[in-house]
Motif scaffolding. Structure first.
Motif, PDB file in Angstrom:
ATOM      1  N   TYR A  66     100.099 -11.614   1.213  1.00  0.00           N
ATOM      2  CA  TYR A  66     100.820 -11.730  -0.065  1.00  0.00           C
ATOM      3  C   TYR A  66      99.888 -12.247  -1.163  1.00  0.00           C
ATOM      4  O   TYR A  66     100.012 -11.850  -2.324  1.00  0.00           O
ATOM      5  N   TYR A 109     106.957 -14.991  -8.446  1.00  0.00           N
ATOM      6  CA  TYR A 109     106.780 -14.071  -7.317  1.00  0.00           C
ATOM      7  C   TYR A 109     107.802 -14.233  -6.206  1.00  0.00           C
ATOM      8  O   TYR A 109     107.784 -13.486  -5.248  1.00  0.00           O
ATOM      9  N   TYR A 110     108.665 -15.239  -6.324  1.00  0.00           N
ATOM     10  CA  TYR A 110     109.640 -15.431  -5.255  1.00  0.00           C
ATOM     11  C   TYR A 110     110.987 -15.904  -5.799  1.00  0.00           C
ATOM     12  O   TYR A 110     111.084 -16.352  -6.950  1.00  0.00           O
ATOM     13  N   VAL A 131     112.041 -19.654   0.456  1.00  0.00           N
ATOM     14  CA  VAL A 131     111.811 -18.728  -0.661  1.00  0.00           C
ATOM     15  C   VAL A 131     111.553 -17.364  -0.042  1.00  0.00           C
ATOM     16  O   VAL A 131     111.053 -17.257   1.082  1.00  0.00           O
ATOM     17  N   PHE A 179     109.601 -13.762  -0.984  1.00  0.00           N
ATOM     18  CA  PHE A 179     108.716 -13.095  -1.941  1.00  0.00           C
ATOM     19  C   PHE A 179     109.292 -11.726  -2.314  1.00  0.00           C
ATOM     20  O   PHE A 179     109.954 -11.074  -1.500  1.00  0.00           O
ATOM     21  N   HIS A 180     109.069 -11.325  -3.572  1.00  0.00           N
ATOM     22  CA  HIS A 180     109.714 -10.113  -4.099  1.00  0.00           C
ATOM     23  C   HIS A 180     109.256  -8.863  -3.338  1.00  0.00           C
ATOM     24  O   HIS A 180     108.063  -8.727  -3.033  1.00  0.00           O
TER      25      HIS A 180
END
Ligand SMILES: C[S@@+](CC[C@H](N)C(=O)[O-])C[C@H]1O[C@@H](n2cnc3c(N)ncnc32)[C@H](O)[C@@H]1O
Length: 290
Positions: free
Chosen positions: A132, A191-192, A199, A201-202
């Motif tokens: 990531y 980004y999240y 969380v 992440f997208h």
């Protein structure tokens, strides 16, 4: 000094040597059995850390000897799978060693920009944080759409987490610091999405990532890459396996392809040291030249 002292000491050291020899035999039999029965090959992992991990797992399973552990592992698939988890050591971070990611952004990204498409392999990607980090960096540099990132590990459980992209919220403080030190330019939280204690992440960061099981000790080359990251993995291998895996990477890198190793690793003292030139010695970034 009385005459019996050296004899006692001699007998004691003889017993110790025999204990060590017995332990080594037990370790070899355990690893041989696992390789033949399950196809997982740990026979060329570095002995000191392997030995520690084996005893750690033996104690966790209540096995008093390595032979007792072998009996369990060879007769019980789930005990074997737990053992593999124990040997895997999935410790990782996002933007781990931020100065490496900063150097990569400043020195390697401009070269990648000139390519029509980019193929990157993260070998031993663990739970995906390193992958990531790369996706975010390529996204910020406008290169993500022409990139394919192959993220592989032998540990299917770690890969599952990598695919999900879900991490503990408590880690975000460190990851944000790393991101900024690595030259990140945005708010990391973009980004999240946070939910309760996690969380996620997208998904657009995962779009061009292919997650797959791949064992560096037993599997072959599967593509040609412009960049290979293999950080903090070969540190657990002995010289023979390290050379074998460097052979695999050498075969898998394009000409002028970039190899990135962990901070305590090096291409020197391997059979491939002449095939690369250092692009940054401190950050362990090398370029294949022959
Ligand atoms: C310490 S983590 C490193 C993660 C990441 N590269 C980093 O530096 O943060 C080591 C990873 O190597 C993987 N690994 C160990 N032996 C392997 C092998 N033979 N083939 C593929 N992956 C392996 C482990 O499962 C673990 O996820």
């Amino acid at each position: 000094m009385t005459s019996w002292e050296p004899t006692e000491a001699g007998a004691e050291s003889g017993r110790l040597a025999q204990d060590e020899e017995r332990e080594l035999i037990e370790i070899e039999l355990l690893l041989e059995g696992m390789h033949r029965l399950y196809g997982y090959d740990f026979r060329n992992y570095a002995l000191p850390s392997l030995r520690r991990r084996i005893w750690h797992y033996a104690h966790a399973e209540g096995a008093k000897t390595i032979s007792a552990l072998q009996e369990r592992v060879l007769h019980n698939r789930s005990a074997f799978e737990r053992f593999v988890q124990n040997l895997s050591i999935p410790v990782t971070e996002m933007f781990r060693d931020p100065s490496l990611f900063r150097t990569f952004r400043e020195q390697i990204i401009p070269v990648l920009r000139t390519y029509p498409y980019i193929r990157i392999w993260h070998a031993g990607c663990s739970t995906g944080e390193e992958v990531y980090s790369m996706a975010i960096m390529l996204h910020e540099e406008g290169l993500y759409d022409k990139a394919r990132i192959y993220a592989t590990d032998m540990n299917d459980r770690s890969l599952q987490q990598a695919k999900e992209g879900v991490y503990g919220i408590e880690k975000m403080k460190l990851y944000t610091t790393n991101y900024l030190e690595a030259g990140g330019t945005k708010a990391f939280s973009e980004y999240y999405t946070a939910k309760y204690n996690s969380v996620i992440f997208h998904p657009y960061l995962r779009k061009n990532i292919i997650f797959a099981e791949h064992n560096l000790a037993t599997d072959r080359s599967f593509n040609e890459f412009n960049v290979i990251f293999c950080r903090n993995v070969m540190i657990y291998f002995n010289d023979e396996l390290r050379n074998q895996v460097h052979g695999l990477f050498h075969e898998s890198l394009s000409h002028f392809g970039v190899l990135v190793l962990g901070s305590k690793e090096s291409i020197h003292f391997t059979e491939f040291s002449d095939a690369y030139e250092p692009l940054d010695r401190t950050e362990k970034i090398y370029r294949k030249i022959k």
